[in-house]
Design a protein around this motif. Structure first.
Motif, PDB file in Angstrom:
ATOM      1  N   GLN A  64       0.831  -1.204   0.000  1.00 42.13           N
ATOM      2  CA  GLN A  64       0.000   0.000   0.000  1.00 42.13           C
ATOM      3  C   GLN A  64       0.867   1.256   0.000  1.00 42.13           C
ATOM      4  OE1 GLN A  64      -2.842   0.292   3.197  1.00 42.13           O
ATOM      5  NE2 GLN A  64      -3.896   1.993   2.233  1.00 42.13           N
ATOM      6  N   SER A  65       1.903   1.288   0.810  1.00 42.44           N
ATOM      7  CA  SER A  65       2.810   2.447   0.842  1.00 42.44           C
ATOM      8  C   SER A  65       3.519   2.612  -0.500  1.00 42.44           C
ATOM      9  CB  SER A  65       3.839   2.287   1.954  1.00 42.44           C
ATOM     10  OG  SER A  65       3.211   2.256   3.201  1.00 42.44           O
ATOM     11  N   LEU A  66       3.904   1.514  -1.100  1.00 48.71           N
ATOM     12  CA  LEU A  66       4.558   1.564  -2.407  1.00 48.71           C
ATOM     13  C   LEU A  66       3.629   2.163  -3.457  1.00 48.71           C
ATOM     14  CD1 LEU A  66       7.121   0.781  -3.984  1.00 48.71           C
ATOM     15  CD2 LEU A  66       6.034  -1.423  -4.431  1.00 48.71           C
ATOM     16  N   LEU A  67       2.368   1.744  -3.464  1.00 47.35           N
ATOM     17  CA  LEU A  67       1.403   2.289  -4.422  1.00 47.35           C
ATOM     18  C   LEU A  67       1.138   3.770  -4.174  1.00 47.35           C
ATOM     19  CD1 LEU A  67      -1.179  -0.642  -4.635  1.00 47.35           C
ATOM     20  CD2 LEU A  67       0.481   0.056  -6.374  1.00 47.35           C
ATOM     21  N   ILE A  68       1.025   4.152  -2.912  1.00 52.49           N
ATOM     22  CA  ILE A  68       0.808   5.571  -2.589  1.00 52.49           C
ATOM     23  C   ILE A  68       2.005   6.402  -3.046  1.00 52.49           C
ATOM     24  CG2 ILE A  68       0.610   7.236  -0.684  1.00 52.49           C
ATOM     25  CD1 ILE A  68      -1.145   5.099   0.745  1.00 52.49           C
ATOM     26  N   ASN A  69       3.211   5.924  -2.798  1.00 54.95           N
ATOM     27  CA  ASN A  69       4.406   6.650  -3.243  1.00 54.95           C
ATOM     28  C   ASN A  69       4.488   6.719  -4.767  1.00 54.95           C
ATOM     29  OD1 ASN A  69       5.368   7.403  -0.732  1.00 54.95           O
ATOM     30  ND2 ASN A  69       6.542   5.530  -0.465  1.00 54.95           N
ATOM     31  N   ALA A  70       4.085   5.660  -5.454  1.00 52.18           N
ATOM     32  CA  ALA A  70       4.059   5.691  -6.921  1.00 52.18           C
ATOM     33  C   ALA A  70       3.091   6.761  -7.409  1.00 52.18           C
ATOM     34  CB  ALA A  70       3.693   4.319  -7.482  1.00 52.18           C
ATOM     35  N   LEU A  71       1.931   6.855  -6.759  1.00 53.16           N
ATOM     36  CA  LEU A  71       0.966   7.902  -7.111  1.00 53.16           C
ATOM     37  C   LEU A  71       1.547   9.290  -6.879  1.00 53.16           C
ATOM     38  CD1 LEU A  71      -2.388   6.494  -5.700  1.00 53.16           C
ATOM     39  CD2 LEU A  71      -1.995   7.257  -8.037  1.00 53.16           C
ATOM     40  N   LEU A  72       2.103   9.501  -5.684  1.00 50.51           N
ATOM     41  CA  LEU A  72       2.575  10.826  -5.292  1.00 50.51           C
ATOM     42  C   LEU A  72       3.779  11.294  -6.095  1.00 50.51           C
ATOM     43  CD1 LEU A  72       2.354  10.535  -1.392  1.00 50.51           C
ATOM     44  CD2 LEU A  72       0.746  11.691  -2.922  1.00 50.51           C
ATOM     45  N   TYR A  73       4.735  10.406  -6.287  1.00 46.98           N
ATOM     46  CA  TYR A  73       6.029  10.840  -6.815  1.00 46.98           C
ATOM     47  C   TYR A  73       6.280  10.444  -8.273  1.00 46.98           C
ATOM     48  CZ  TYR A  73       6.727  11.814  -1.928  1.00 46.98           C
ATOM     49  OH  TYR A  73       6.574  12.307  -0.654  1.00 46.98           O
ATOM     50  N   LEU A  74       5.372   9.671  -8.866  1.00 41.95           N
ATOM     51  CA  LEU A  74       5.537   9.286 -10.268  1.00 41.95           C
ATOM     52  C   LEU A  74       4.332   9.725 -11.098  1.00 41.95           C
ATOM     53  CD1 LEU A  74       7.176   7.801 -12.457  1.00 41.95           C
ATOM     54  CD2 LEU A  74       5.961   5.712 -11.789  1.00 41.95           C
ATOM     55  N   PHE A  75       3.154   9.186 -10.788  1.00 44.71           N
ATOM     56  CA  PHE A  75       1.987   9.430 -11.631  1.00 44.71           C
ATOM     57  C   PHE A  75       1.482  10.874 -11.574  1.00 44.71           C
ATOM     58  CE2 PHE A  75       1.910   4.821 -11.197  1.00 44.71           C
ATOM     59  CZ  PHE A  75       1.723   4.441 -12.522  1.00 44.71           C
ATOM     60  N   LEU A  76       1.399  11.453 -10.387  1.00 38.93           N
ATOM     61  CA  LEU A  76       0.922  12.841 -10.296  1.00 38.93           C
ATOM     62  C   LEU A  76       1.866  13.818 -11.008  1.00 38.93           C
ATOM     63  CD1 LEU A  76      -0.572  13.009  -6.683  1.00 38.93           C
ATOM     64  CD2 LEU A  76      -1.790  12.915  -8.856  1.00 38.93           C
ATOM     65  N   PRO A  77       3.193  13.740 -10.795  1.00 37.89           N
ATOM     66  CA  PRO A  77       4.073  14.633 -11.551  1.00 37.89           C
ATOM     67  C   PRO A  77       4.034  14.374 -13.065  1.00 37.89           C
ATOM     68  CG  PRO A  77       5.208  13.808  -9.617  1.00 37.89           C
ATOM     69  CD  PRO A  77       3.922  13.032  -9.735  1.00 37.89           C
ATOM     70  N   LEU A  78       3.945  13.111 -13.478  1.00 35.57           N
ATOM     71  CA  LEU A  78       3.867  12.816 -14.916  1.00 35.57           C
ATOM     72  C   LEU A  78       2.634  13.445 -15.546  1.00 35.57           C
ATOM     73  CD1 LEU A  78       5.013   9.097 -15.311  1.00 35.57           C
ATOM     74  CD2 LEU A  78       6.109  11.143 -16.242  1.00 35.57           C
ATOM     75  N   TRP A  79       1.511  13.434 -14.813  1.00 34.90           N
ATOM     76  CA  TRP A  79       0.292  14.043 -15.329  1.00 34.90           C
ATOM     77  C   TRP A  79       0.512  15.548 -15.564  1.00 34.90           C
ATOM     78  CZ3 TRP A  79      -3.726  17.093 -12.798  1.00 34.90           C
ATOM     79  CH2 TRP A  79      -4.861  17.257 -13.596  1.00 34.90           C
ATOM     80  N   GLY A  80       1.193  16.214 -14.619  1.00 35.96           N
ATOM     81  CA  GLY A  80       1.495  17.637 -14.786  1.00 35.96           C
ATOM     82  C   GLY A  80       2.432  17.896 -15.952  1.00 35.96           C
ATOM     83  N   ILE A  81       3.450  17.054 -16.111  1.00 34.54           N
ATOM     84  CA  ILE A  81       4.397  17.215 -17.222  1.00 34.54           C
ATOM     85  C   ILE A  81       3.684  17.013 -18.556  1.00 34.54           C
ATOM     86  CG2 ILE A  81       6.444  16.190 -18.310  1.00 34.54           C
ATOM     87  CD1 ILE A  81       7.432  15.638 -15.362  1.00 34.54           C
TER      88      ILE A  81
END
Length: 188
Positions: free
Chosen positions: A4-21
């Motif tokens: 669960q922590s791994l998925l949350i970190n993937a959301l926060l630090y990978l997917f959310l910034p990629l969406w902005g980029i």
């Protein structure tokens, strides 16, 4: 680190910034094709609407406990985002060139919200079951998180990042399109 922590970190630090980029790349493409002269304010406003349709659920998930209400908002917002995305391309394609770069940006802008939603559903599987089983007792109110995801510094950093990459550029696009539309109206 648990799953669960791994998925949350993937959301926060990978997917959310990629969406902005991806949103910033898309804005650069709109600017290059002079959206204000081609498809104009109507398309630009669709872009802002799509940003809100993904941005609001993101903020809800960052600030509040994911319960049935938050999941319902996320699901409805995702479906509406998909409808507006199809409407946007249908409207824009005959009016301006959609470059290869813009098509790639659109791929990310369409798939990342789906992947983020899927991850939110997986992380909150017991809530998904409550949603499906209509066990909504006490689940239809916003409950602030005791501590935000990513720690205290994440939300201000992420909001600043998104303001620079998406909010300000798309406001500029809306204003540029509005100025052009007003100029066209007064010159005719």
């Amino acid at each position: 680190m648990d799953t669960q922590s791994l998925l949350i970190n993937a959301l926060l630090y990978l997917f959310l910034p990629l969406w902005g980029i991806a949103g910033f790349v898309d804005w650069c493409c709109h600017r290059a094709t002079r959206i204000e002269v081609t498809s104009g304010l109507k398309e630009s406003l669709m872009h802002s609407l799509m940003g809100l349709q993904v941005g609001i659920p993101i903020l809800l998930c960052l600030l509040f406990r994911v319960n049935v209400l938050v999941l319902l908002i996320c699901l409805v917002a995702w479906m509406l985002h998909e409808l507006v995305a199809h409407w946007d391309v249908h409207y824009a394609a005959p009016r301006r060139e959609i470059s290869l770069w813009e098509m790639h940006a659109h791929n990310y802008l369409a798939t990342l919200p789906f992947y983020m939603l899927a991850m939110i559903l997986i992380i909150n599987w017991p809530v998904v079951l409550e949603l499906i089983q209509l066990d909504w007792q006490g689940q239809l109110r916003l409950e602030p998180l005791a501590s935000p995801h990513g720690g205290e510094g994440y939300l201000p950093f992420y909001l600043g990042f998104m303001a620079l990459l998406c909010v300000f550029p798309y406001l500029e696009e809306n204003l540029r399109c509005l100025r052009h539309a007003l100029k066209q109206r007064t010159s005719s």
